[in-house]
Design a protein around this motif. Structure first.
Motif, PDB file in Angstrom:
ATOM      1  N   THR A 119       7.896   8.681   5.107  1.00  0.00           N
ATOM      2  CA  THR A 119       7.221   9.613   4.282  1.00  0.00           C
ATOM      3  C   THR A 119       6.231   8.726   3.334  1.00  0.00           C
ATOM      4  O   THR A 119       5.267   9.027   2.740  1.00  0.00           O
ATOM      5  CB  THR A 119       8.096  10.189   3.450  1.00  0.00           C
ATOM      6  N   GLU A 120       6.505   7.154   3.444  1.00  0.00           N
ATOM      7  CA  GLU A 120       5.875   6.401   2.797  1.00  0.00           C
ATOM      8  C   GLU A 120       4.367   5.860   3.491  1.00  0.00           C
ATOM      9  O   GLU A 120       3.540   5.030   2.961  1.00  0.00           O
ATOM     10  CB  GLU A 120       6.521   5.197   2.505  1.00  0.00           C
ATOM     11  N   LYS A 121       4.336   5.918   4.657  1.00  0.00           N
ATOM     12  CA  LYS A 121       3.319   5.408   5.732  1.00  0.00           C
ATOM     13  C   LYS A 121       1.850   5.677   5.218  1.00  0.00           C
ATOM     14  O   LYS A 121       1.597   6.870   4.724  1.00  0.00           O
ATOM     15  CB  LYS A 121       3.337   6.145   7.008  1.00  0.00           C
ATOM     16  N   PRO A 122       1.362   4.523   4.645  1.00  0.00           N
ATOM     17  CA  PRO A 122      -0.154   4.677   4.307  1.00  0.00           C
ATOM     18  C   PRO A 122      -1.140   5.088   5.238  1.00  0.00           C
ATOM     19  O   PRO A 122      -0.998   4.504   6.306  1.00  0.00           O
ATOM     20  CB  PRO A 122      -0.396   3.643   3.586  1.00  0.00           C
ATOM     21  N   SER A 123      -2.286   5.597   5.041  1.00  0.00           N
ATOM     22  CA  SER A 123      -3.175   6.188   6.145  1.00  0.00           C
ATOM     23  C   SER A 123      -4.170   4.948   6.212  1.00  0.00           C
ATOM     24  O   SER A 123      -4.123   3.868   5.457  1.00  0.00           O
ATOM     25  CB  SER A 123      -4.055   7.316   5.731  1.00  0.00           C
ATOM     26  N   TYR A 124      -4.916   4.910   7.252  1.00  0.00           N
ATOM     27  CA  TYR A 124      -5.818   3.609   7.458  1.00  0.00           C
ATOM     28  C   TYR A 124      -6.660   3.290   6.247  1.00  0.00           C
ATOM     29  O   TYR A 124      -6.999   2.438   5.765  1.00  0.00           O
ATOM     30  CB  TYR A 124      -6.557   4.010   8.860  1.00  0.00           C
ATOM     31  N   ASP A 125      -7.271   4.602   5.987  1.00  0.00           N
ATOM     32  CA  ASP A 125      -8.393   4.353   4.765  1.00  0.00           C
ATOM     33  C   ASP A 125      -7.655   4.034   3.330  1.00  0.00           C
ATOM     34  O   ASP A 125      -8.268   3.736   2.574  1.00  0.00           O
ATOM     35  CB  ASP A 125      -9.098   5.884   4.440  1.00  0.00           C
ATOM     36  N   LYS A 126      -6.282   4.480   3.375  1.00  0.00           N
ATOM     37  CA  LYS A 126      -5.548   3.971   1.945  1.00  0.00           C
ATOM     38  C   LYS A 126      -5.619   2.604   2.067  1.00  0.00           C
ATOM     39  O   LYS A 126      -5.375   1.846   1.214  1.00  0.00           O
ATOM     40  CB  LYS A 126      -4.436   4.968   1.977  1.00  0.00           C
ATOM     41  N   ALA A 157       0.868  -1.223  -0.100  1.00  0.00           N
ATOM     42  CA  ALA A 157       0.037   0.173   0.017  1.00  0.00           C
ATOM     43  C   ALA A 157       0.855   1.325   0.061  1.00  0.00           C
ATOM     44  O   ALA A 157       0.576   2.247  -0.581  1.00  0.00           O
ATOM     45  CB  ALA A 157      -0.969   0.038   1.161  1.00  0.00           C
ATOM     46  N   ALA A 158       2.007   1.285   0.662  1.00  0.00           N
ATOM     47  CA  ALA A 158       2.914   2.356   0.806  1.00  0.00           C
ATOM     48  C   ALA A 158       3.550   2.637  -0.319  1.00  0.00           C
ATOM     49  O   ALA A 158       3.860   3.869  -0.773  1.00  0.00           O
ATOM     50  CB  ALA A 158       3.939   2.178   1.809  1.00  0.00           C
ATOM     51  N   ARG A 159       3.732   1.618  -1.391  1.00  0.00           N
ATOM     52  CA  ARG A 159       4.555   1.725  -2.634  1.00  0.00           C
ATOM     53  C   ARG A 159       3.488   1.646  -3.749  1.00  0.00           C
ATOM     54  O   ARG A 159       4.001   1.436  -4.751  1.00  0.00           O
ATOM     55  CB  ARG A 159       5.602   0.847  -2.560  1.00  0.00           C
ATOM     56  N   GLY A 160       2.159   2.048  -3.690  1.00  0.00           N
ATOM     57  CA  GLY A 160       1.286   2.003  -4.788  1.00  0.00           C
ATOM     58  C   GLY A 160       0.933   0.732  -5.491  1.00  0.00           C
ATOM     59  O   GLY A 160       0.608   0.793  -6.564  1.00  0.00           O
ATOM     60  N   ALA A 161       0.815  -0.393  -4.766  1.00  0.00           N
ATOM     61  CA  ALA A 161       0.374  -1.724  -5.440  1.00  0.00           C
ATOM     62  C   ALA A 161      -0.972  -1.862  -5.745  1.00  0.00           C
ATOM     63  O   ALA A 161      -1.327  -2.633  -6.613  1.00  0.00           O
ATOM     64  CB  ALA A 161       0.770  -2.786  -4.214  1.00  0.00           C
ATOM     65  N   GLY A 162      -1.752  -1.061  -5.233  1.00  0.00           N
ATOM     66  CA  GLY A 162      -3.147  -0.946  -5.767  1.00  0.00           C
ATOM     67  C   GLY A 162      -3.912  -1.924  -5.260  1.00  0.00           C
ATOM     68  O   GLY A 162      -5.133  -2.349  -5.574  1.00  0.00           O
ATOM     69  N   THR A 163      -3.723  -2.637  -3.807  1.00  0.00           N
ATOM     70  CA  THR A 163      -4.400  -3.141  -3.045  1.00  0.00           C
ATOM     71  C   THR A 163      -4.957  -2.869  -1.981  1.00  0.00           C
ATOM     72  O   THR A 163      -4.406  -1.721  -1.562  1.00  0.00           O
ATOM     73  CB  THR A 163      -3.752  -4.491  -2.898  1.00  0.00           C
ATOM     74  N   LYS A 164      -6.223  -3.258  -1.597  1.00  0.00           N
ATOM     75  CA  LYS A 164      -6.649  -2.827  -0.350  1.00  0.00           C
ATOM     76  C   LYS A 164      -7.243  -3.884   0.554  1.00  0.00           C
ATOM     77  O   LYS A 164      -7.510  -5.153   0.121  1.00  0.00           O
ATOM     78  CB  LYS A 164      -8.063  -2.203  -0.814  1.00  0.00           C
ATOM     79  N   VAL A 165      -6.827  -3.785   1.841  1.00  0.00           N
ATOM     80  CA  VAL A 165      -7.399  -4.842   3.001  1.00  0.00           C
ATOM     81  C   VAL A 165      -8.893  -4.814   3.068  1.00  0.00           C
ATOM     82  O   VAL A 165      -9.530  -3.863   3.137  1.00  0.00           O
ATOM     83  CB  VAL A 165      -6.783  -4.469   4.120  1.00  0.00           C
ATOM     84  N   VAL A 166      -9.320  -6.070   2.924  1.00  0.00           N
ATOM     85  CA  VAL A 166     -10.822  -6.081   3.194  1.00  0.00           C
ATOM     86  C   VAL A 166     -11.144  -7.077   4.270  1.00  0.00           C
ATOM     87  O   VAL A 166     -12.566  -7.558   4.510  1.00  0.00           O
ATOM     88  CB  VAL A 166     -11.285  -6.893   1.588  1.00  0.00           C
ATOM     89  N   GLY A 167     -10.297  -7.622   4.947  1.00  0.00           N
ATOM     90  CA  GLY A 167     -10.649  -8.410   6.195  1.00  0.00           C
ATOM     91  C   GLY A 167      -9.381  -9.014   6.858  1.00  0.00           C
ATOM     92  O   GLY A 167      -8.226  -8.713   6.430  1.00  0.00           O
ATOM     93  N   THR A 168      -9.638  -9.865   7.546  1.00  0.00           N
ATOM     94  CA  THR A 168      -8.238 -10.500   8.540  1.00  0.00           C
ATOM     95  C   THR A 168      -8.864 -12.027   8.715  1.00  0.00           C
ATOM     96  O   THR A 168      -9.866 -12.145   9.158  1.00  0.00           O
ATOM     97  CB  THR A 168      -7.778  -9.987   9.489  1.00  0.00           C
ATOM     98  N   TYR A 169      -7.777 -12.790   8.622  1.00  0.00           N
ATOM     99  CA  TYR A 169      -8.274 -14.344   9.051  1.00  0.00           C
ATOM    100  C   TYR A 169      -7.619 -14.490  10.342  1.00  0.00           C
ATOM    101  O   TYR A 169      -7.975 -15.513  11.233  1.00  0.00           O
ATOM    102  CB  TYR A 169      -7.565 -15.477   8.090  1.00  0.00           C
ATOM    103  N   SER A 170      -6.565 -13.618  10.913  1.00  0.00           N
ATOM    104  CA  SER A 170      -6.066 -13.498  12.298  1.00  0.00           C
ATOM    105  C   SER A 170      -5.476 -12.383  12.587  1.00  0.00           C
ATOM    106  O   SER A 170      -4.362 -11.993  12.017  1.00  0.00           O
ATOM    107  CB  SER A 170      -4.990 -14.929  12.421  1.00  0.00           C
TER     108      SER A 170
END
Length: 335
Positions: free
Chosen positions: A303-310, A92-105
């Motif tokens: 400087t690369e830290k993604p926000s929660y919403d990102k 996410a920090a480097r623009g991979a274009g993926t988003k988190v949609v949940g967690t298994y643990s």
């Protein structure tokens, strides 16, 4: 007669849920092959029919670790992917274009298992640290342990070893340390009793977000309802795990290929820790803490830290929780 039969067919189709008529095909990337007990939620969702309940036909595709599944997601071909949080944050920090949609643990389920003569963090100096690769989960967590006593990568020797090769690497002396799941540590100690658990990571790093499900951002925009249904099925699987030990252990033994006794012991430890989330499992303070640790151990720059919403698509998770009847409360493991 023919007219009556035709009417019966039309009425049956009209009354049937959409999912029963048309299954939506999903390719689901799962890390580690065979899986450990902590990775079992997608397998439970598939075997117990939770995916099918939402009209989803899931193909589970296994990988050697979370970094590979992330690469598979970025490259295309995977609709949803399980991975440790660290590469997802870096992506996410480097623009991979993926988003988190949940967690298994959301909670760590690993220990650092070491050779018997290693008694403290300082004893790691000059030793062979087993990792998968730089930036992968085992390396980041090893670095976090070393960081706690002032050691860095320059103070140790990294040895690349596959996920499934960590236990044999410890047994043969190829490596001196390994980040292992609970079940792996139990198996290793049975085979070599002088191996020492140096750190239980869920105790020393209770706010470290362990794992996530990610999806390509463009697919999320195009197929939002599909991802809501996927996450709903996965939440149902997590809740089922807490309700039915016998069936969960049966499914886990089937896929992990492990000793039922080890699986049962691991299940009890993970349930006690509340490792599997029954709600979203992604509180902002936990996610932010883990992002900050990535800066601290050097996997990303400040400087690369993604926000929660990102990083996280909250809309998918919120809609999925609503779909399964709302949040569960009343237990300290998920309040």
């Amino acid at each position: 007669m023919k007219k009556s039969l035709l009417m019966l067919v039309l009425i049956t189709l009209w009354l049937s849920p959409v999912g029963a008529q048309t299954k939506r095909k999903v390719v689901f990337g799962v890390p580690v092959t065979p899986p450990n007990v902590v990775h079992i939620p997608p397998y439970v969702a598939k075997d117990m029919g939770f995916f099918a309940e939402y009209g989803i036909d899931v193909e589970l595709v296994t990988f050697e670790g979370g970094t590979q599944t992330l690469r598979g997601s970025v490259a295309g071909g995977l609709d949803i992917t399980g991975t440790s949080a660290d590469p997802a944050i870096v992506g996410a920090a480097r623009g991979a274009g993926t988003k988190v949609v949940g967690t298994y643990s959301h909670k760590l389920s690993q220990s650092m298992l070491v050779q018997g003569d290693i008694k403290s963090c300082k004893d790691l100096k000059g030793r062979k640290i087993g990792i998968q690769e730089i930036g992968a989960f085992s390396e980041v967590l090893s670095r976090a342990v070393m960081f706690s006593c002032g050691l860095t990568q320059k103070d140790v020797q990294y040895v690349n070893v596959s996920t499934k090769g960590r236990v044999s690497g410890l047994l043969t002396g190829q490596i001196d340390t390994a980040i292992l799941h609970v079940d792996q540590a139990l198996v290793a100690k049975k085979k070599k009793s002088d191996l020492n658990i140096l750190v239980n990571l869920w105790e020393t790093l209770p706010k470290w977000l362990y794992a996530v499900y990610i999806a390509p951002g463009n697919q999320l925009a195009e197929n939002h309802e599909l991802y809501v249904d996927l996450e709903a099925a996965l939440i149902k699987a997590n809740r089922f795990i807490y309700k039915d030990k016998a069936k969960t252990v049966e499914i886990a033994v089937k896929y992990t290929k492990q000793d039922p006794e080890v699986v049962s012991q691991t299940y009890d430890l993970l349930v006690k820790a509340g490792a599997w989330p029954v709600n979203d499992g992604l509180p902002k303070d936990m996610v932010q803490w883990t992002i900050d640790r990535q800066v601290e151990v050097g996997t990303i720059k400040a400087t690369e830290k993604p926000s929660y919403d990102k990083l996280v698509d909250v809309s998918v998770i919120d809609a999925a929780i609503k779909k399964v009847g709302g949040r569960l409360t009343g237990d300290k493991r998920w309040d």
